[in-house]
Design a protein around this motif. Structure first.
Motif, mmCIF file in Angstrom:
data_model
loop_
_atom_site.group_PDB
_atom_site.id
_atom_site.type_symbol
_atom_site.label_atom_id
_atom_site.label_comp_id
_atom_site.label_asym_id
_atom_site.label_seq_id
_atom_site.Cartn_x
_atom_site.Cartn_y
_atom_site.Cartn_z
ATOM 1 N N LEU A 14 3.479 5.525 -8.544
ATOM 2 C CA LEU A 14 2.534 4.819 -7.677
ATOM 3 C C LEU A 14 1.463 4.159 -8.533
ATOM 4 C CD1 LEU A 14 1.771 7.310 -4.733
ATOM 5 C CD2 LEU A 14 3.161 5.252 -4.658
ATOM 6 N N ASP A 15 1.261 2.870 -8.288
ATOM 7 C CA ASP A 15 0.181 2.202 -9.015
ATOM 8 C C ASP A 15 -1.158 2.574 -8.370
ATOM 9 O OD1 ASP A 15 -0.044 0.655 -6.688
ATOM 10 O OD2 ASP A 15 0.908 -1.099 -7.567
ATOM 11 N N SER A 16 -2.242 2.153 -8.979
ATOM 12 C CA SER A 16 -3.567 2.541 -8.490
ATOM 13 C C SER A 16 -3.848 1.969 -7.102
ATOM 14 C CB SER A 16 -4.648 2.127 -9.482
ATOM 15 O OG SER A 16 -4.628 0.730 -9.670
ATOM 16 N N TYR A 17 -3.317 0.780 -6.820
ATOM 17 C CA TYR A 17 -3.501 0.168 -5.500
ATOM 18 C C TYR A 17 -2.871 1.042 -4.413
ATOM 19 C CZ TYR A 17 -3.306 -3.336 -1.769
ATOM 20 O OH TYR A 17 -3.448 -3.998 -0.587
ATOM 21 N N THR A 59 -0.295 16.059 -3.179
ATOM 22 C CA THR A 59 0.557 15.666 -4.308
ATOM 23 C C THR A 59 0.128 14.327 -4.910
ATOM 24 O OG1 THR A 59 2.207 14.735 -2.796
ATOM 25 C CG2 THR A 59 2.557 16.996 -3.552
ATOM 26 N N ILE A 60 -0.298 13.386 -4.080
ATOM 27 C CA ILE A 60 -0.760 12.095 -4.616
ATOM 28 C C ILE A 60 -2.071 12.286 -5.369
ATOM 29 C CG2 ILE A 60 -1.584 9.790 -3.969
ATOM 30 C CD1 ILE A 60 0.552 9.924 -1.690
ATOM 31 N N THR A 61 -2.936 13.158 -4.877
ATOM 32 C CA THR A 61 -4.173 13.479 -5.605
ATOM 33 C C THR A 61 -3.839 14.091 -6.961
ATOM 34 O OG1 THR A 61 -5.403 13.791 -3.558
ATOM 35 C CG2 THR A 61 -6.325 14.806 -5.536
ATOM 36 N N ALA A 94 -2.814 11.354 -9.173
ATOM 37 C CA ALA A 94 -3.967 10.564 -9.615
ATOM 38 C C ALA A 94 -4.737 11.275 -10.729
ATOM 39 C CB ALA A 94 -4.892 10.279 -8.438
ATOM 40 N N LEU A 95 -4.671 12.601 -10.721
ATOM 41 C CA LEU A 95 -5.335 13.401 -11.761
ATOM 42 C C LEU A 95 -4.418 13.654 -12.957
ATOM 43 C CD1 LEU A 95 -7.062 15.994 -9.397
ATOM 44 C CD2 LEU A 95 -8.134 14.048 -10.566
ATOM 45 N N ASP A 96 -3.266 12.970 -12.984
ATOM 46 C CA ASP A 96 -2.270 13.088 -14.059
ATOM 47 C C ASP A 96 -1.701 14.500 -14.205
ATOM 48 O OD1 ASP A 96 -2.241 10.400 -14.784
ATOM 49 O OD2 ASP A 96 -4.018 10.651 -16.057
ATOM 50 N N ILE A 97 -1.669 15.237 -13.114
ATOM 51 C CA ILE A 97 -1.051 16.559 -13.113
ATOM 52 C C ILE A 97 0.416 16.428 -12.721
ATOM 53 C CG2 ILE A 97 -1.085 18.842 -12.017
ATOM 54 C CD1 ILE A 97 -4.173 18.454 -11.817
ATOM 55 N N LEU A 98 0.713 15.519 -11.805
ATOM 56 C CA LEU A 98 2.083 15.178 -11.428
ATOM 57 C C LEU A 98 2.331 13.730 -11.819
ATOM 58 C CD1 LEU A 98 2.372 16.710 -7.825
ATOM 59 C CD2 LEU A 98 3.272 17.649 -9.955
ATOM 60 N N ASP A 99 3.585 13.373 -11.953
ATOM 61 C CA ASP A 99 3.944 12.012 -12.332
ATOM 62 C C ASP A 99 4.708 11.345 -11.194
ATOM 63 O OD1 ASP A 99 4.292 9.709 -13.803
ATOM 64 O OD2 ASP A 99 6.089 10.452 -14.808
ATOM 65 N N PHE A 100 4.030 10.421 -10.486
ATOM 66 C CA PHE A 100 4.659 9.645 -9.424
ATOM 67 C C PHE A 100 4.676 8.190 -9.839
ATOM 68 C CE2 PHE A 100 3.337 12.558 -5.667
ATOM 69 C CZ PHE A 100 4.361 13.421 -5.976
ATOM 70 N N SER A 138 0.809 -1.212 0.000
ATOM 71 C CA SER A 138 0.000 0.000 0.000
ATOM 72 C C SER A 138 0.847 1.269 0.000
ATOM 73 C CB SER A 138 -0.948 0.010 1.202
ATOM 74 O OG SER A 138 -0.217 0.092 2.409
ATOM 75 N N LEU A 139 2.123 1.144 0.331
ATOM 76 C CA LEU A 139 3.017 2.309 0.291
ATOM 77 C C LEU A 139 3.432 2.635 -1.136
ATOM 78 C CD1 LEU A 139 5.320 1.476 3.318
ATOM 79 C CD2 LEU A 139 3.381 3.060 3.250
ATOM 80 N N GLY A 140 3.593 1.598 -1.937
ATOM 81 C CA GLY A 140 3.949 1.785 -3.338
ATOM 82 C C GLY A 140 5.360 2.295 -3.539
ATOM 83 N N GLY A 141 5.699 2.514 -4.794
ATOM 84 C CA GLY A 141 6.964 3.128 -5.171
ATOM 85 C C GLY A 141 8.195 2.367 -4.727
ATOM 86 N N ALA A 142 9.257 3.119 -4.507
ATOM 87 C CA ALA A 142 10.565 2.561 -4.184
ATOM 88 C C ALA A 142 10.561 1.814 -2.854
ATOM 89 C CB ALA A 142 11.610 3.668 -4.163
ATOM 90 N N ILE A 143 9.788 2.284 -1.894
ATOM 91 C CA ILE A 143 9.760 1.611 -0.588
ATOM 92 C C ILE A 143 9.220 0.186 -0.744
ATOM 93 C CG2 ILE A 143 8.703 1.599 1.706
ATOM 94 C CD1 ILE A 143 8.865 4.649 1.647
#
Length: 149
Positions: A119-122, A106-108, A111-117, A35-40
């Motif tokens: 993180l998968d949808s989960y 920032t995660i929101t 999710a709105l494709d304004i920033l690029d992280f 649930s943390l996603g990303g590199a962690i």
């Protein structure tokens, strides 16, 4: 300093749960780590010894919050200590809340494709519905543990 014993108790409980999660992950537990996603999340799948040490250290650092909140339960004769505890608790509470809020924003935006992280949808779902609000709730507990000096 006026204390709010209800918020102190909630803050201590929140802190124990929060640090306990880190200790669970440091011992190799993987429940909830996706649930943390990303590199962690990626690092947790095949953790280097240095990564495990960092997770242990974060667990112990989080436990310092129990020390801080427990110190609020003492009636200090020295007004300087009382003032320091008051301001440190307020600042820690504000920082915890702001950390969660800024991550939420920032995660929101991601999710709105304004920033690029990365993180998968989960992970995005869990970060927005649990992790970031969890940080903010902890900040509220700390911030409202003390009232006027």
């Amino acid at each position: 300093m006026k204390r709010n014993y209800w918020f102190i108790t909630l803050g201590i409980s929140w802190t124990v749960v929060f640090s306990g999660i880190s200790f669970y992950w440091a011992m190799g537990g993987l429940g909830g780590v996706r649930s943390l996603g990303g590199a962690i999340y990626e690092k947790s799948l095949n953790p280097a010894p240095s990564f495990v040490v960092i997770v242990w250290i974060t667990g112990f650092i989080k436990l310092l919050g129990v020390v801080l909140l427990s110190m609020l339960l003492v009636t200090w004769k020295n007004s300087i200590i009382t003032r320091i505890l008051y301001y440190v608790t307020k600042i820690v509470g504000a920082l915890l809340f702001l950390y969660g809020l800024l991550n939420f924003v920032t995660i929101t935006l991601s999710a709105l494709d304004i920033l690029d992280f990365n993180l998968d949808s989960y992970a995005t779902f869990w970060r927005l519905t649990f992790w970031e609000p969890f940080w903010m709730v902890g900040g509220i507990f700390y911030f409202f543990s003390v009232k006027k000096i």
